[in-house]
Enzyme design. Structure first.
Site, PDB file in Angstrom:
ATOM      1  N   GLY A   3       0.843  -1.202   0.000  1.00  0.00           N
ATOM      2  CA  GLY A   3       0.000   0.000   0.000  1.00  0.00           C
ATOM      3  C   GLY A   3       0.869   1.239   0.000  1.00  0.00           C
ATOM      4  N   MET A   6       0.149   7.755   2.911  1.00  0.00           N
ATOM      5  CA  MET A   6       0.651   7.321   4.219  1.00  0.00           C
ATOM      6  C   MET A   6       1.618   6.152   4.081  1.00  0.00           C
ATOM      7  SD  MET A   6      -0.589   9.199   6.645  1.00  0.00           S
ATOM      8  CE  MET A   6      -0.550   8.231   8.156  1.00  0.00           C
ATOM      9  N   ASN A  48       2.102  -2.466  -4.432  1.00  0.00           N
ATOM     10  CA  ASN A  48       0.910  -1.633  -4.391  1.00  0.00           C
ATOM     11  C   ASN A  48      -0.153  -2.253  -5.289  1.00  0.00           C
ATOM     12  OD1 ASN A  48      -0.188   1.045  -3.497  1.00  0.00           O
ATOM     13  ND2 ASN A  48      -0.487   1.213  -5.713  1.00  0.00           N
ATOM     14  N   VAL A  93      -3.318  -0.065   3.818  1.00  0.00           N
ATOM     15  CA  VAL A  93      -4.448   0.077   2.890  1.00  0.00           C
ATOM     16  C   VAL A  93      -5.614   0.694   3.649  1.00  0.00           C
ATOM     17  CG1 VAL A  93      -3.698  -1.891   1.500  1.00  0.00           C
ATOM     18  CG2 VAL A  93      -5.304  -2.280   3.369  1.00  0.00           C
ATOM     19  N   ASN A  99      -6.570   2.682  10.109  1.00  0.00           N
ATOM     20  CA  ASN A  99      -7.488   3.063  11.194  1.00  0.00           C
ATOM     21  C   ASN A  99      -8.638   2.055  11.266  1.00  0.00           C
ATOM     22  OD1 ASN A  99      -6.345   5.346  12.297  1.00  0.00           O
ATOM     23  ND2 ASN A  99      -7.329   6.738  10.849  1.00  0.00           N
ATOM     24  N   SER A 139      -0.485   7.428  14.158  1.00  0.00           N
ATOM     25  CA  SER A 139      -1.005   8.799  14.114  1.00  0.00           C
ATOM     26  C   SER A 139       0.085   9.804  13.781  1.00  0.00           C
ATOM     27  CB  SER A 139      -1.619   9.184  15.462  1.00  0.00           C
ATOM     28  OG  SER A 139      -2.031  10.542  15.413  1.00  0.00           O
ATOM     29  N   LYS A 172      -6.178   3.932  19.219  1.00  0.00           N
ATOM     30  CA  LYS A 172      -6.113   4.895  18.107  1.00  0.00           C
ATOM     31  C   LYS A 172      -7.500   5.506  17.845  1.00  0.00           C
ATOM     32  CE  LYS A 172      -4.455   7.262  14.648  1.00  0.00           C
ATOM     33  NZ  LYS A 172      -5.473   7.659  13.758  1.00  0.00           N
ATOM     34  N   HIS A 196      -8.043   7.997  20.462  1.00  0.00           N
ATOM     35  CA  HIS A 196      -7.179   9.140  20.112  1.00  0.00           C
ATOM     36  C   HIS A 196      -7.918  10.044  19.132  1.00  0.00           C
ATOM     37  CE1 HIS A 196      -4.583  11.076  17.127  1.00  0.00           C
ATOM     38  NE2 HIS A 196      -3.686  11.237  18.078  1.00  0.00           N
ATOM     39  N   ASN A 197      -8.507   9.442  18.117  1.00  0.00           N
ATOM     40  CA  ASN A 197      -9.207  10.237  17.111  1.00  0.00           C
ATOM     41  C   ASN A 197     -10.456  10.895  17.694  1.00  0.00           C
ATOM     42  OD1 ASN A 197      -7.239   9.184  15.438  1.00  0.00           O
ATOM     43  ND2 ASN A 197      -8.631   8.825  13.744  1.00  0.00           N
ATOM     44  N   GLU A 248      -9.273  13.779  19.342  1.00  0.00           N
ATOM     45  CA  GLU A 248      -8.892  14.712  18.253  1.00  0.00           C
ATOM     46  C   GLU A 248     -10.126  15.490  17.766  1.00  0.00           C
ATOM     47  OE1 GLU A 248      -6.491  12.873  15.011  1.00  0.00           O
ATOM     48  OE2 GLU A 248      -8.082  13.526  13.662  1.00  0.00           O
ATOM     49  N   TYR A 249     -11.231  14.784  17.545  1.00  0.00           N
ATOM     50  CA  TYR A 249     -12.473  15.443  17.114  1.00  0.00           C
ATOM     51  C   TYR A 249     -12.891  16.497  18.143  1.00  0.00           C
ATOM     52  CZ  TYR A 249     -14.080  12.190  13.349  1.00  0.00           C
ATOM     53  OH  TYR A 249     -14.250  11.473  12.200  1.00  0.00           O
ATOM     54  N   HIS A 266     -39.692  -0.376  39.145  1.00  0.00           N
ATOM     55  CA  HIS A 266     -38.311  -0.815  38.968  1.00  0.00           C
ATOM     56  C   HIS A 266     -37.530  -0.847  40.278  1.00  0.00           C
ATOM     57  CE1 HIS A 266     -38.627  -0.983  34.643  1.00  0.00           C
ATOM     58  NE2 HIS A 266     -39.175   0.226  34.621  1.00  0.00           N
TER      59      HIS A 266
END
Ligand code: 6PG
Length: 472
Positions: free
Chosen positions: A14, A18, A37, A80, A108, A134, A188, A191-192, A195-196, A454
């Protein structure tokens, strides 16, 4: 020439942006590398562009041809797209792989897929590593943060390569094995998610400065650059300053003004939120950020809304240090919620993930690297987290106590001025909830008991299964 640990031959499949960057990084660190590739023509183009580094690379026509040519034991790095391409690649490589070989998926991936793939390959004696990488293209080329999941012996085989190419924090590589099977990809993903949240918090503060205080992007850029010299120091604040200072060559105006306000997303933020809910958590600041991206995509509705409802935007008057404090408090909550999910997932899946190691791995190379991470790592190392809550560790409790009034003032001013600040608001609600021993779930329990018997726990006796004196 260096070898991957255990004498494994190393292949990378790939050569997209990246993959090519990571391959060059590996070659530069002295490791011989087989490359291939899906579109075969890209391989000679990569080798041409690699210049002298190509001397250590061997190009192949296809993935099966590459794997067949690699001496055993093999370590195959997949670069990939996450999703079916990973399964297809494994399928194509499988006839040429042998027990003891390693496949490392560095995309990811959804960690559920990683768990499935690890189990399927383990049944054939092939070891699978799910590796979160990352740092974008620049990171891949010169030093990403690397979050691995898998068996220790597979990690040991690839560790020399992955540590050599990783970013360094004070000389220590930001690469670690964080648990078995899906642990690395889950770390990861979270982590993202963080990040958002961090990006959204920054965007909300930008919005207040731009639309509420009428500051031009260049002035906001200078402010972010100044903040980056303090407690907010981070990659995302740094690049925000650069982005806001940039001029569009076509119009001569700020670049940010020529960009359509619809945010893309590939799924990792959404997965973080979904997993948080599955684990009985709520990462509300991350959730707010995912929602804000989804709302941003509804541009035509927002245009119709402004025409029909009228824009609520009014000027706001906030001191710069209130905005700085709000951003800091929001960021602390986003990290705290992210680590809560990681702790819950580690317990649920038996990963035994070392949270200090996660924070250490994030200190350099990754997108959310920031000055706070060294303190987060230290808090986890010291085990100084009442109830496991990062928010309550001495360093962050002090930060939060100092910054909460700024967050409160900012959210209040934003609400009165009609500026949506979903992530800042979510962070404030979380911090306020966590700071109150007695909340309002007593009423929720009473309502549940009223309509569904309940049951509730009596505070005075501690007895469960109690019912109220409701009629009917
Ligand atoms: C990183 C980034 C990287 C990528 C995200 C962006 O850590 O290097 O997070 O993985 O930029 O996939 O995700 P969205 O496209 O969903 O914003």
């Amino acid at each position: 020439m260096e070898q991957a640990g255990g004498g494994a031959s190393l292949g990378l499949y790939g050569l997209g942006t990246m993959g090519a960057a990571l391959a060059l990084n590996i070659l530069e660190k002295g490791f011989p590398l087989h490359v291939a590739n899906r579109t075969a023509a890209r391989t000679p183009a990569f080798l041409d562009a690699a210049g002298p580094l190509a001397g250590r690379a061997t190009g192949h026509e296809s993935l099966p041809a590459m794997v067949a040519a690699m001496p055993a034991p093999r370590a195959l790095i997949l670069m990939v797209d996450a999703g079916p391409a990973v399964d297809q690649s494994i399928e194509a490589a499988l006839p040429h792989l042998a027990p003891g070989d390693i496949v490392a998926d560095c995309g990811n991936a959804d960690f559920h897929d990683t768990r499935r793939r690890a189990a399927a390959l383990a049944a054939r004696g092939i070891r699978f590593l799910g590796v979160g990488v990352s740092g974008g293209e620049e990171g891949a080329r010169h030093g990403p943060a690397i979050m691995a999941g898998g068996e220790p012996d597979a990690w040991a085989a690839l560790e020399p390569v992955l540590s050599a190419i990783a970013a360094r924090h004070e000389g220590e590589p930001c690469a670690a094995l964080l648990g078995p099977d899906g642990a690395g990809h889950f770390v990861k993903t979270v982590h993202n998610g963080i990040e958002y949240a961090d990006m959204q918090l920054i965007a909300e503060v930008y919005g207040l400065l731009r639309h509420g205080m009428n500051r031009p992007p260049a002035a906001i850029a200078s402010l972010f650059a100044r903040w980056n010299g303090g407690r907010l120091r981070s990659y995302l604040v740094e690049i925000t300053a650069e982005v806001l200072a940039a001029t569009d060559p076509a119009t001569g105006g700020p670049v940010v003004d020529v960009i359509l306000d619809r945010a893309g997303q590939k799924g990792t933020g959404r997965w973080t939120v979904i997993e948080a809910l599955r684990l009985g958590q709520s990462a509300s600041a991350i959730e707010a950020a995912v929602a804000a991206r989804a709302w941003s995509a509804e541009k035509p509705s927002r245009e119709a809304g402004e025409a029909i409802l009228g824009s609520p935007r009014q000027p706001v008057d906030l001191p710069e240090d209130a905005l700085e404090g709000a951003l800091l408090a929001g960021r602390i909550v986003a990290y705290a919620q992210g680590f809560r999910i990681l702790q819950a997932a580690s317990a649920e899946y038996g990963w035994n993930t070392d949270m200090a190691r996660v924070a250490e791995t994030w200190r350099a190379g990754c997108i959310i690297r920031s000055a706070l991470l060294a303190d987060i790592a230290a808090a986890f190392r010291a085990g100084d987290l009442p109830q496991g809550q990062l928010l309550l560790s001495p360093a962050f409790a002090a930060d939060l106590r100092a910054a909460l009034p700024a967050l409160r003032r900012t959210v209040a001013a934003a609400a009165l001025g009609g500026h949506p600040v979903p992530a800042l608001s979510a962070a404030l609600a979380f911090a306020d909830t966590m700071a109150q021993a007695r909340g309002t779930a007593d009423l929720i329990q009473a309502q549940r008991d009223y309509f569904g018997r309940h049951g509730f726990v009596r505070l005075d006796t501690g007895t469960a299964g109690q019912h109220g004196p409701w009629a009917g």
